[in-house]
Each structure stands twice: as structure tokens, then as C-alpha cells.
Design a protein around this motif. Structure first.
Motif, PDB file in Angstrom:
ATOM      1  N   THR A 157       1.000  -1.182  -0.165  1.00 42.22           N
ATOM      2  CA  THR A 157       0.093  -0.013   0.146  1.00 42.22           C
ATOM      3  C   THR A 157       0.802   1.304  -0.065  1.00 42.22           C
ATOM      4  O   THR A 157       1.951   1.257   0.576  1.00 42.22           O
ATOM      5  CB  THR A 157      -0.795   0.043   1.298  1.00 42.22           C
ATOM      6  N   SER A 158       0.343   2.182  -0.554  1.00 38.38           N
ATOM      7  CA  SER A 158       1.091   3.564  -0.731  1.00 38.38           C
ATOM      8  C   SER A 158       0.195   4.530  -0.952  1.00 38.38           C
ATOM      9  O   SER A 158      -0.958   4.410  -1.389  1.00 38.38           O
ATOM     10  CB  SER A 158       2.229   3.365  -1.416  1.00 38.38           C
ATOM     11  N   GLY A 159       0.536   5.847  -0.625  1.00 43.36           N
ATOM     12  CA  GLY A 159      -0.229   6.945  -0.742  1.00 43.36           C
ATOM     13  C   GLY A 159      -0.788   7.704   0.465  1.00 43.36           C
ATOM     14  O   GLY A 159      -0.668   7.046   1.617  1.00 43.36           O
ATOM     15  N   PRO A 160      -1.258   9.006   0.376  1.00 47.97           N
ATOM     16  CA  PRO A 160      -1.688   9.540   1.719  1.00 47.97           C
ATOM     17  C   PRO A 160      -2.689   9.051   2.390  1.00 47.97           C
ATOM     18  O   PRO A 160      -3.161   9.399   3.728  1.00 47.97           O
ATOM     19  CB  PRO A 160      -1.878  11.052   1.113  1.00 47.97           C
TER      20      PRO A 160
ATOM     21  N   VAL B 126      -4.744  -8.358  -7.621  1.00 48.13           N
ATOM     22  CA  VAL B 126      -5.252  -7.142  -7.484  1.00 48.13           C
ATOM     23  C   VAL B 126      -4.472  -6.096  -7.535  1.00 48.13           C
ATOM     24  O   VAL B 126      -3.505  -5.923  -6.781  1.00 48.13           O
ATOM     25  CB  VAL B 126      -6.235  -7.154  -6.368  1.00 48.13           C
ATOM     26  N   LYS B 127      -4.756  -4.964  -8.369  1.00 45.21           N
ATOM     27  CA  LYS B 127      -4.070  -3.793  -8.409  1.00 45.21           C
ATOM     28  C   LYS B 127      -5.140  -2.505  -8.615  1.00 45.21           C
ATOM     29  O   LYS B 127      -5.718  -2.606  -9.582  1.00 45.21           O
ATOM     30  CB  LYS B 127      -2.976  -3.551  -9.499  1.00 45.21           C
ATOM     31  N   LEU B 128      -5.113  -1.845  -7.495  1.00 46.40           N
ATOM     32  CA  LEU B 128      -5.939  -0.759  -7.633  1.00 46.40           C
ATOM     33  C   LEU B 128      -5.306   0.608  -7.237  1.00 46.40           C
ATOM     34  O   LEU B 128      -4.361   0.567  -6.368  1.00 46.40           O
ATOM     35  CB  LEU B 128      -6.936  -0.754  -6.347  1.00 46.40           C
TER      36      LEU B 128
ATOM     37  N   GLU C 217      -0.946  15.332  -6.653  1.00 49.79           N
ATOM     38  CA  GLU C 217       0.051  16.017  -7.893  1.00 49.79           C
ATOM     39  C   GLU C 217      -0.461  15.071  -9.163  1.00 49.79           C
ATOM     40  O   GLU C 217      -1.094  14.080  -9.119  1.00 49.79           O
ATOM     41  CB  GLU C 217       1.387  15.374  -7.625  1.00 49.79           C
ATOM     42  N   ASP C 218      -0.853  15.910 -10.138  1.00 49.87           N
ATOM     43  CA  ASP C 218      -1.102  15.483 -11.428  1.00 49.87           C
ATOM     44  C   ASP C 218      -0.614  14.217 -11.772  1.00 49.87           C
ATOM     45  O   ASP C 218       0.732  13.857 -11.838  1.00 49.87           O
ATOM     46  CB  ASP C 218      -0.765  16.489 -12.602  1.00 49.87           C
ATOM     47  N   GLY C 219      -1.182  13.159 -12.224  1.00 48.56           N
ATOM     48  CA  GLY C 219      -0.803  11.756 -12.464  1.00 48.56           C
ATOM     49  C   GLY C 219      -0.532  10.996 -11.343  1.00 48.56           C
ATOM     50  O   GLY C 219       0.020   9.690 -11.759  1.00 48.56           O
ATOM     51  N   LYS C 220      -0.420  11.587 -10.095  1.00 46.26           N
ATOM     52  CA  LYS C 220      -0.021  10.527  -8.910  1.00 46.26           C
ATOM     53  C   LYS C 220      -1.236   9.951  -8.336  1.00 46.26           C
ATOM     54  O   LYS C 220      -2.314  10.983  -7.873  1.00 46.26           O
ATOM     55  CB  LYS C 220       0.779  11.130  -8.265  1.00 46.26           C
ATOM     56  N   PRO C 221      -1.477   8.697  -7.909  1.00 46.82           N
ATOM     57  CA  PRO C 221      -2.669   8.301  -7.391  1.00 46.82           C
ATOM     58  C   PRO C 221      -2.826   8.754  -5.683  1.00 46.82           C
ATOM     59  O   PRO C 221      -1.459   8.816  -5.144  1.00 46.82           O
ATOM     60  CB  PRO C 221      -2.767   6.661  -7.345  1.00 46.82           C
ATOM     61  N   LEU C 222      -4.001   8.891  -5.239  1.00 47.97           N
ATOM     62  CA  LEU C 222      -3.962   9.001  -3.755  1.00 47.97           C
ATOM     63  C   LEU C 222      -3.911   7.846  -3.092  1.00 47.97           C
ATOM     64  O   LEU C 222      -3.285   7.767  -1.921  1.00 47.97           O
ATOM     65  CB  LEU C 222      -5.528   9.435  -3.209  1.00 47.97           C
ATOM     66  N   VAL C 223      -4.225   6.726  -3.650  1.00 45.58           N
ATOM     67  CA  VAL C 223      -3.966   5.404  -3.192  1.00 45.58           C
ATOM     68  C   VAL C 223      -3.649   4.412  -4.261  1.00 45.58           C
ATOM     69  O   VAL C 223      -4.118   4.284  -5.435  1.00 45.58           O
ATOM     70  CB  VAL C 223      -5.286   4.779  -2.562  1.00 45.58           C
TER      71      VAL C 223
END
Length: 355
Positions: free
Chosen positions: A42-45, A263-265, A318-324
Motif C-alpha cells: 500500500t502507498s499514498g496519503p 489485484v492492483k487498485l 499531484e497530477d498523474g499521481k494516485p491518492l492510493v
């Protein structure tokens, strides 16, 4: 010489037996158990950056999910703790145990689960020193209502019969497109994509055992939970906003039989609703009569824009970067002889909560 050799051997055997004397022998019966190993990233804010390794043991109406977690951040690791845990689900007893091996304690809860005990909730509650800080909520807040203007959900078959980690699986791609708007006309745009591969459980006894247990669990506890069949509990909660009230549409996710082995989300967002109003300023222009100060003003405007971009990047917008980003892979699924103690809380562990 033979007696000399024997004199050296006897103390060695005695030492070995002495070492074994302190070990507890597991005398519980050995039964055939489904053992499924998986890794989760997992990654993202909206989720801690972490890597999990899980081993799930399933036999009949009993299941134990053992998890070890490594957080990228040392601070997060200290706050969240509980990096070696297990969730023991007992359909025969209508209860669930959450076990913390590091602290040697456990909680006993209904089948639906424990409340306010997960590492993610602890991180959320303990990790913020600023009481005025609000978590990002795509549904808005009491002070700023948002209205859903668009909700599209599709599931598209992509490929069949590909080998993934030794399993023969079919690929499906799900996508959510959601637009919400505040009373000022500002809009949030969300896109969630989920690429998942479903394996035929009839081809693997271990997968079938686990799948059959899940069917009984979901029928007994939560009838409509398509996302729970593809994601872990924390990830399911994060995406609850996208599935609430859409149970019939969500069934598209599990319209085919099988077990998700990959699974990739990813969740992308452009956040503009419910932002504090700012006084719009005209961009400064170069003034030949006052070149030094006008250049300073222009430079200040440039750095303000860069600061805003930096803030969005820090927030994961940021543009193009996922929240999760969430990636789960089943790495092995086999039957194994295991002691029935796998489905019990270790002796001498302390009960810290009963719900």
C-alpha cells in the motif's frame, strides 16, 4: 577409544535434551488445512506506505489470517505498532479473535469484526497532533456539502487463461468515474481503476477451501459485500464511499466465480470542491519604470505557484499521481497438515477487550 568417544557424546545428548525440555509440545490434532500466502503493498496519503505478508489457514468453518507488516516510515511503525497480528474467524463459535503476537494479547469480537482496534484506526487517531486537521472525505463535510453529479461503474473482461504466479486466471478491469460538486460549483473528479485476475477454484483445493469458507462467512455476516471479496478490510473501508448504495452495480465485480489471485487498485483525484475561497490577484507584470521591484513581484508570483504545486504533491494530489495504490498478490496456495491450535488464541495471551 570407543569409551572416549562415548564420553564426549553423552554430554552433548544431555545438553540437547535439556534444551528441548523447555519447549511446549503441541499435542492438538493435525488436520488438512488450506494455506494461502500473499503479499500486499500500500502507498499514498490515504494509507500508510507499507508491505504486508499474509498467511491464511482455513479448515471447514475455521480460518486464521496471520499478518506481518513492515512500514516504510519508522515513525509510522512506532505509532501503529502491532506488526505481527492474526485474525481468527470461528463460524462454529460465532466470534472472531484479533491477536497481537508482539504484545501477547487479544480481543474477542462478533463475527462482523472488532471496532476501533485496527492498526489503521490507531494510526489515524494517534498520529495527528493537530486537532483542527481534517481527513480528506470525498463525501464532503457538515460545513461543506457536496452533490454527486456523475457516477459510472464498469467491469470489462480483458484476458482469459493467463498464468499468474502459477495460477490460471482471467483478467477483469473495473473502473469508477465519479464527479461531485459543492454549492459554489467547484468540482472533485475521481477515477478508481482496479485490475484483477480471478482463478478457477476447482483447479486448486487450497483455493477452494478458502473460497468456500468466504461464501459461508459472507452469507452469515454481510450478505452484500463484493469489495470485501477482492480487498482487505482497510482497503474496503477506504473505498466505502464509492460502493455505498451501489450494491447491485458492485455485484459486477463478482459476477464470475473464482478467487482473486492478483489485484492492483489505484485512485486518482482532482480536488477542487470545498476549498477556502481566495482573493484572486492579477499576475504582476514587468514595469520598465520600476524594473527591480516588478521583477521581485513576478518572482514572488512564480514561487507562490510552485508552493501550491508542492502542497498538492505532498497531499498526494499531484497530477498523474494516485491518492492510493494497493497491490495484492497470492504467491502460493497448498494443502498442509497443521495442528488445530492454528485456530486458537495462544495460551497465556491476555484478553484486553471483549465486544
Amino acid at each position: 577409544m570407543k569409551n572416549l568417544k562415548l564420553s564426549f557424546a553423552v554430554p552433548g545428548v544431555a545438553l540437547l535434551l535439556a534444551g528441548c525440555a523447555g519447549q511446549v509440545v503441541d499435542k492438538t490434532p493435525v488436520v488438512d488445512v488450506s494455506v494461502i500466502k500473499a503479499s500486499i503493498r500500500t502507498s499514498g496519503p490515504l494509507l500508510p506506505d507499507a508491505t504486508q505478508t499474509t498467511v491464511r489457514y482455513t479448515a471447514g468453518n475455521k480460518s486464521t489470517l496471520e499478518t506481518k507488516t513492515e512500514y516504510d516510515s519508522w515513525i509510522t511503525s512506532k505509532i501503529a505498532g502491532d506488526n505481527h497480528t492474526a485474525e481468527i474467524t470461528r463460524l462454529d463459535k460465532n466470534l472472531l479473535w484479533q491477536v497481537n503476537y508482539s504484545a501477547e494479547n487479544y480481543a474477542e469480537c462478533p463475527l462482523a469484526g472488532c471496532s476501533s482496534l485496527s492498526p489503521l484506526e490507531q494510526l489515524k487517531n494517534e498520529g495527528s497532533d493537530d486537532e483542527d486537521t481534517e481527513d480528506y472525505n470525498p463525501a464532503g463535510s457538515d460545513s461543506c456539502k457536496v452533490e454527486v453529479k456523475k457516477f459510472d461503474f464498469t467491469v470489462t473482461p480483458k484476458a482469459k487463461g493467463r498464468e499468474i504466479n502459477g495460477f490460471i486466471a482471467d483478467q477483469y478491469v473495473a473502473q469508477w468515474d465519479l464527479v461531485s460538486e459543492d454549492d459554489q460549483g467547484n468540482r472533485d473528479k475521481h477515477t478508481v481503476t482496479m485490475d484483477y485476475w480471478m482463478a478457477d477454484v476447482s483447479a486448486n483445493q487450497a483455493l477452494k477451501e478458502s473460497h468456500d469458507f468466504d461464501q459461508k462467512y459472507y452469507d452469515k455476516v454481510i450478505a452484500e459485500t463484493p469489495l470485501a471479496r477482492l480487498l482487505d478490510q482497510n482497503m474496503e473501508k477506504v473505498l466505502a464511499f464509492f460502493s455505498a448504495g451501489k450494491e447491485n452495480e458492485m455485484k459486477k465485480l463478482t459476477s464470475v466465480n473464482g478467487e482473486p489471485i492478483s489485484v492492483k487498485l489505484e485512485w486518482y483525484a482532482d480536488i477542487n470542491a470545498c476549498q477556502e475561497a481566495e482573493t484572486k490577484k492579477d499576475d504582476p507584470e514587468f514595469d520598465a519604470k520600476d524594473p527591480v521591484n516588478s521583477l521581485k513581484d513576478m518572482a514572488g508570483s512564480f514561487f507562490s505557484e510552485q508552493a501550491e504545486k508542492g502542497a498538492k504533491k505532498w497531499m498526494g494530489m499531484e497530477d498523474g499521481k494516485p491518492l492510493v495504490t494497493y497491490i495484492r498478490e497470492v504467491t502460493a496456495a497448498n494443502m498442509s497438515g497443521e495442528h488445530t491450535s492454528r485456530f486458537e488464541v495462544p495460551k497465556d495471551f491476555k484478553l484486553i477487550d471483549r465486544q
